[in-house]
Design an enzyme around this catalytic site. Structure first.
Site, PDB file in Angstrom:
ATOM      1  N   LYS A 212      58.065  35.802   5.267  1.00  0.00           N
ATOM      2  CA  LYS A 212      57.556  35.543   3.907  1.00  0.00           C
ATOM      3  C   LYS A 212      58.752  35.293   2.995  1.00  0.00           C
ATOM      4  O   LYS A 212      59.474  36.219   2.635  1.00  0.00           O
ATOM      5  CB  LYS A 212      56.731  36.715   3.379  1.00  0.00           C
ATOM      6  CG  LYS A 212      56.193  36.477   1.966  1.00  0.00           C
ATOM      7  CD  LYS A 212      55.384  37.672   1.465  1.00  0.00           C
ATOM      8  CE  LYS A 212      54.837  37.417   0.069  1.00  0.00           C
ATOM      9  NZ  LYS A 212      55.897  37.313  -0.952  1.00  0.00           N
TER      10      LYS A 212
ATOM     11  N   SER B 285      59.349  39.839   3.338  1.00  0.00           N
ATOM     12  CA  SER B 285      59.734  39.629   1.945  1.00  0.00           C
ATOM     13  C   SER B 285      61.091  40.261   1.627  1.00  0.00           C
ATOM     14  O   SER B 285      62.120  39.805   2.118  1.00  0.00           O
ATOM     15  CB  SER B 285      58.625  40.181   1.045  1.00  0.00           C
ATOM     16  OG  SER B 285      58.856  39.870  -0.299  1.00  0.00           O
TER      17      SER B 285
ATOM     18  N   ASP C 135      73.695  36.957   7.531  1.00  0.00           N
ATOM     19  CA  ASP C 135      74.482  35.784   7.156  1.00  0.00           C
ATOM     20  C   ASP C 135      75.928  36.140   6.828  1.00  0.00           C
ATOM     21  O   ASP C 135      76.849  35.360   7.095  1.00  0.00           O
ATOM     22  CB  ASP C 135      73.847  35.092   5.948  1.00  0.00           C
ATOM     23  CG  ASP C 135      72.648  34.246   6.323  1.00  0.00           C
ATOM     24  OD1 ASP C 135      72.285  34.210   7.516  1.00  0.00           O
ATOM     25  OD2 ASP C 135      72.060  33.621   5.416  1.00  0.00           O
TER      26      ASP C 135
END
Length: 546
Positions: free
Chosen positions: A321, A296, A307
């Site tokens: 998740k 999460s 990224d």
């Protein structure tokens, strides 16, 4: 309530929901369908309560109906009664009596599964692992349990015990644990400090509302100590609040940078979360440590920093998740935790694993084409053009595993022998001021195991013992065969190695961690565990020798 009654109400709810499978053209159509189906549900509810052959508990009957509806959705959309709603607030900020296990429902069979043991709790100390499937709690099978059902049994007064039985990947038989409940204090950063080589280390255990400010404070302190690199440890971190993840990540990326975005059916869920502050550490070399228990909010931080090419991700692929929940509180104290959106990393990745729906769920959804956002398993590119993937957690840039425990080591940890001996040893030797494990301490540990009647048998020994017993009870087995089996059993026992010598490194490292932890808390445990923590060593190497 009978099994038939429960199934009947679930089927009724599924039927009512199936009306929504037809395309809804406008809000008027939606409200009309809601009114019609709620009316039908109410009529059937009244008739069953009035006419059913057995007396039905109206409150439990309605609760079963609600749960029946929710079982057709993802496992994170759940109805919370007063007790469960209170527990949720306690879990996010405060303390409670329990064993320290974060749990969820996973897989096609929706099995009660350990997401992560919470740092410095009975569950962590006794070796509960991410991915362990809880099949029994105090003798009650957990098939069909919600996370609320499990939490109700696992929590209780500190000092009391609870028995659980788990299934573990790679183990042929279930493993039983007896856990003593303790006060579980919710903390975000469990340790922050500077390692000997100038590398800063922050262990972030969860994401409550204070995670961002705690992280910022820790970073400022480490910078004052001339930190040259940073390891942000998110292993075993099950997540928490989405805004807290943004507040943690914005300590490392430029102000205004996108950190995460959310998309759901409602346009109000379409949001882009950007950094709102100037970063504390915009360019210090950085590693983020993750494992199967990182979920999460942990994946938001790890995914965004990966990224944006701001950090190297080290460890194992994360939990997966990528769903956002919203808590709806009702006046009677109960709540509905509902999945309202999916989250996406800056490159557009969806991190959610693809096992939270099975084929039967699709009857209540509109077409998949309308429901999905970006494609789930496409390739994506980081800021500098590296390829990353969605749909299955965060894959580390450098994958490193921890050493696998063998059966003997599992028995030692499961029995709590390392921790208990360390407590007794320090009680008897209060003058000891370091975590060095000498040969004399090893011999004391050997005597301690004997005193506690610790016995260890291999799988081969167990099978031979079964054969000997069966042969003795079966009159058709010849005397020569029984003698042969007994001789083999004797030879195997005679050839038993010195298991302590065979596992000396494991015992020395384990005792060093426990002794240091009892003396200095997280700092001592972390520093004592560095030599045997392969993931930490790989992180340090990537910072000092990029």
């Amino acid at each position: 309530m009978s099994r038939f009654t429960r199934y009947l109400i679930i089927l009724l709810c599924a039927y009512s929901l199936s009306a929504f499978a037809a395309p809804v053209r406008n809000n008027d159509d939606l409200y009309r369908q809601l009114k019609e189906n709620i009316g039908l549900f109410g009529a059937v509810y009244r008739e069953l309560n009035a006419r059913y052959v057995d007396v039905i508990d109206p409150e439990e009957f309605m609760k079963a109906g609600i749960e029946g509806m929710l079982t057709t959705l993802d496992p994170y959309t759940v109805f919370l009664d007063n007790e469960a709603a209170d527990d949720l607030h306690i879990m996010t900020a405060g303390k409670y009596g329990g064993v320290g296990i974060e749990i969820g429902i996973r897989g096609k069979d929706k099995v009660l599964t350990v997401i992560s043991p919470i740092e410095d709790t009975p569950a962590m100390r006794l070796g509960i692992r991410p991915g362990d499937k809880i099949i029994e709690i105090d003798g009650q099978p957990t098939f069909g349990f919600s996370t609320s059902d499990a939490a109700r049994l696992l929590r209780g007064e500190p000092g009391t015990t609870v028995n659980i039985k788990i299934e573990r990947i790679g183990q042929s038989q279930p493993i039983s644990f007896t856990l003593e409940r303790a006060i579980i204090k919710i903390r975000d950063i469990t340790y922050a400090g500077l390692l000997d080589n100038g590398v800063g280390y922050i262990k972030l255990a969860r994401f409550s509302r204070n995670a961002g400010s705690e992280t910022r404070k820790a970073l400022l302190s480490l910078k004052e100590q001339n930190m040259t690199g940073l390891i942000l440890d998110l292993r075993h971190n099950p997540g928490g609040l989405l805004p807290a993840a943004v507040e943690v990540a914005q300590n490392f990326v430029p102000k205004g940078e996108e950190i995460v975005s959310t998309q759901g059916r409602d346009e109000s869920t379409h949001r882009i979360y950007r950094s709102q502050l100037e970063p504390v550490c915009p360019d210090i070399p950085m590693v983020v440590l993750v494992d199967e228990g990182s979920a999460s909010a942990s994946e938001i931080v790890a995914g965004s920093l990966q990224d944006l090419d701001r950090a190297v991700i080290v460890g194992k692929t994360t939990f997966g998740k990528g769903l956002v929940q919203t808590l709806v509180d009702f006046q009677d104290g109960r709540s509905l935790k509902i999945t309202t959106a999916r989250y996406y990393t800056p490159s557009g990745r969806l991190i959610q694993k693809l096992d939270y729906f099975n084929d039967d769920n699709e009857v209540i959804l509109e077409s998949k084409k309308e429901q999905e956002g970006p494609k789930l398993e496409e390739r994506y590119s980081t800021r500098t053009g590296r390829t990353v993937y969605g749909g299955g957690g965060i894959t580390p840039d450098l994958e490193v595993s921890l050493p696998e425990l063998d059966r003997y080591e599992m028995e030692i940890i499961r029995g709590g022998y390392l921790y208990d001996f360390s407590s007794v040893y320090l009680d008897h030797h209060p003058e000891k001021m370091d975590a060095e494990i000498t040969p004399e301490i090893i011999e004391e540990f050997r005597a301690y195991l004997q005193e506690k009647n610790f016995s260890f048998t291999t799988e081969i020994e167990e099978e031979i013992e079964k054969l000997v017993t069966s042969a003795e009870q079966d009159s058709s087995v010849g005397e020569n065969i029984r003698d042969c089996l007994q001789s083999l059993e004797t030879e195997i026992k005679a050839a038993r190695p010195d298991y302590i010598e065979q596992h000396l490194d494991f015992i020395i490292n384990g005792l060093a961690r426990e002794v240091a932890g009892l003396q200095e808390g997280h700092r001592g445990r972390i520093l004592a565990g560095l030599p045997s923590d392969t993931q930490m060593q790989a992180s340090l190497n990537s910072l000092t020798d990029p």
